[in-house]
Design a protein around this motif. Structure first.
Motif, short mmCIF file in Angstrom:
data_model
loop_
_atom_site.label_atom_id
_atom_site.label_comp_id
_atom_site.label_asym_id
_atom_site.label_seq_id
_atom_site.Cartn_x
_atom_site.Cartn_y
_atom_site.Cartn_z
N UNK A 1 7.43 54.97 58.24
CA UNK A 1 8.71 55.54 57.82
C UNK A 1 8.55 57.00 57.42
N UNK A 2 9.45 57.83 57.89
CA UNK A 2 9.45 59.25 57.54
C UNK A 2 8.48 60.09 58.35
N UNK A 3 7.69 59.47 59.23
CA UNK A 3 6.73 60.22 60.04
C UNK A 3 7.26 60.31 61.46
N UNK B 1 6.59 66.20 62.41
CA UNK B 1 5.51 66.44 61.45
C UNK B 1 4.27 66.96 62.17
N UNK B 2 3.98 66.42 63.33
CA UNK B 2 2.83 66.87 64.12
C UNK B 2 3.02 68.32 64.54
N UNK B 3 4.22 68.66 65.00
CA UNK B 3 4.50 70.05 65.41
C UNK B 3 4.34 71.00 64.23
N UNK C 1 -0.12 66.39 54.81
CA UNK C 1 -0.67 66.58 56.16
C UNK C 1 -2.15 66.24 56.24
N UNK C 2 -2.87 66.33 55.14
CA UNK C 2 -4.32 66.07 55.15
C UNK C 2 -4.57 64.57 55.01
N UNK C 3 -4.25 63.81 56.05
CA UNK C 3 -4.32 62.35 55.97
C UNK C 3 -5.74 61.80 56.07
N UNK D 1 4.82 60.75 50.40
CA UNK D 1 4.60 59.93 51.59
C UNK D 1 3.62 60.65 52.48
N UNK D 2 2.45 60.07 52.70
CA UNK D 2 1.44 60.72 53.54
C UNK D 2 1.91 60.79 54.99
N UNK D 3 1.66 61.92 55.62
CA UNK D 3 2.08 62.15 57.00
C UNK D 3 3.47 62.73 57.13
#
Length: 184
Positions: free
Chosen positions: A47-49, A53-55, A76-78, A150-152
């Motif tokens: 959820x939320x990813x 986010x990658x871009x 971002x540092x997952x 939330x990670x990511x």
């Protein structure tokens, strides 16, 4: 979930989703002091990813558009190596595509103490800014704020707390929408 270090101090605790996510508990003894507890949420990894986010991570790495918020850097540092690299992008991509159900090193959610922005330093473990409890001096203590990260979710777009939308409920199972007159 709320995990108390000493559950013997707690008479009850409950969850309410009326205006967000709320936890409440009553102490058996009204004794001032440090009450250690932490919050854990291991669900809603995807959820939320999104690919957005990658871009954003790619643009940050290429120094085209640097992150303005410390929360974005932490989210971002997952893989927790202290650097934003293609490895973080790969980890997020695996979550989005369903290749992995959980991050390798990170939990899906971190709950940070209210003053986390003042104490967050580069290359220091997230455990230093995680919420770990409260110091109670006067009673009743009615509110403790934490920051749910939330990670990511680099664009910080997640808005799902307390919202029961059909697409969220349906994401884990097959749903068919039938129209027309009811049949017996």
């Amino acid at each position: 979930s709320v995990l108390f270090e000493n559950e013997g101090l707690i008479r009850k605790f409950c969850i309410s989703e009326n205006a967000g996510l709320h936890y409440g508990f009553t102490l058996k003894n009204r004794t001032p002091g440090l009450y250690k507890y932490r919050m854990v949420k291991n669900s809603q990894v995807r959820d939320g990813i999104s690919t957005r986010d990658i871009v954003l991570i790619q643009r940050h790495i290429l120094q085209l558009e640097r992150f303005a918020d410390t929360a974005q850097v932490i989210a971002a540092d997952v893989n927790f190596n202290g650097q934003l690299t293609a490895a973080d992008i790969t980890e997020i991509r695996r979550i989005i595509l369903g290749v992995r159900e959980q991050f390798t090193s990170a939990k899906p959610w971190y709950f940070l103490r209210q003053d986390w922005r003042n104490v967050a330093k580069p290359y220091r473990p997230i455990s230093e800014i995680e919420f770990q409890g409260i110091q109670v001096n006067n009673f009743p203590l009615t509110n403790v704020n934490v920051f749910a990260l939330k990670m990511g979710d680099v664009d910080l777009s997640y808005r799902g707390f307390g919202q029961h939308r059909t697409e969220e409920r349906a994401s884990s199972r097959m749903v068919t929408l039938e129209t027309g007159p009811p049949q017996s």
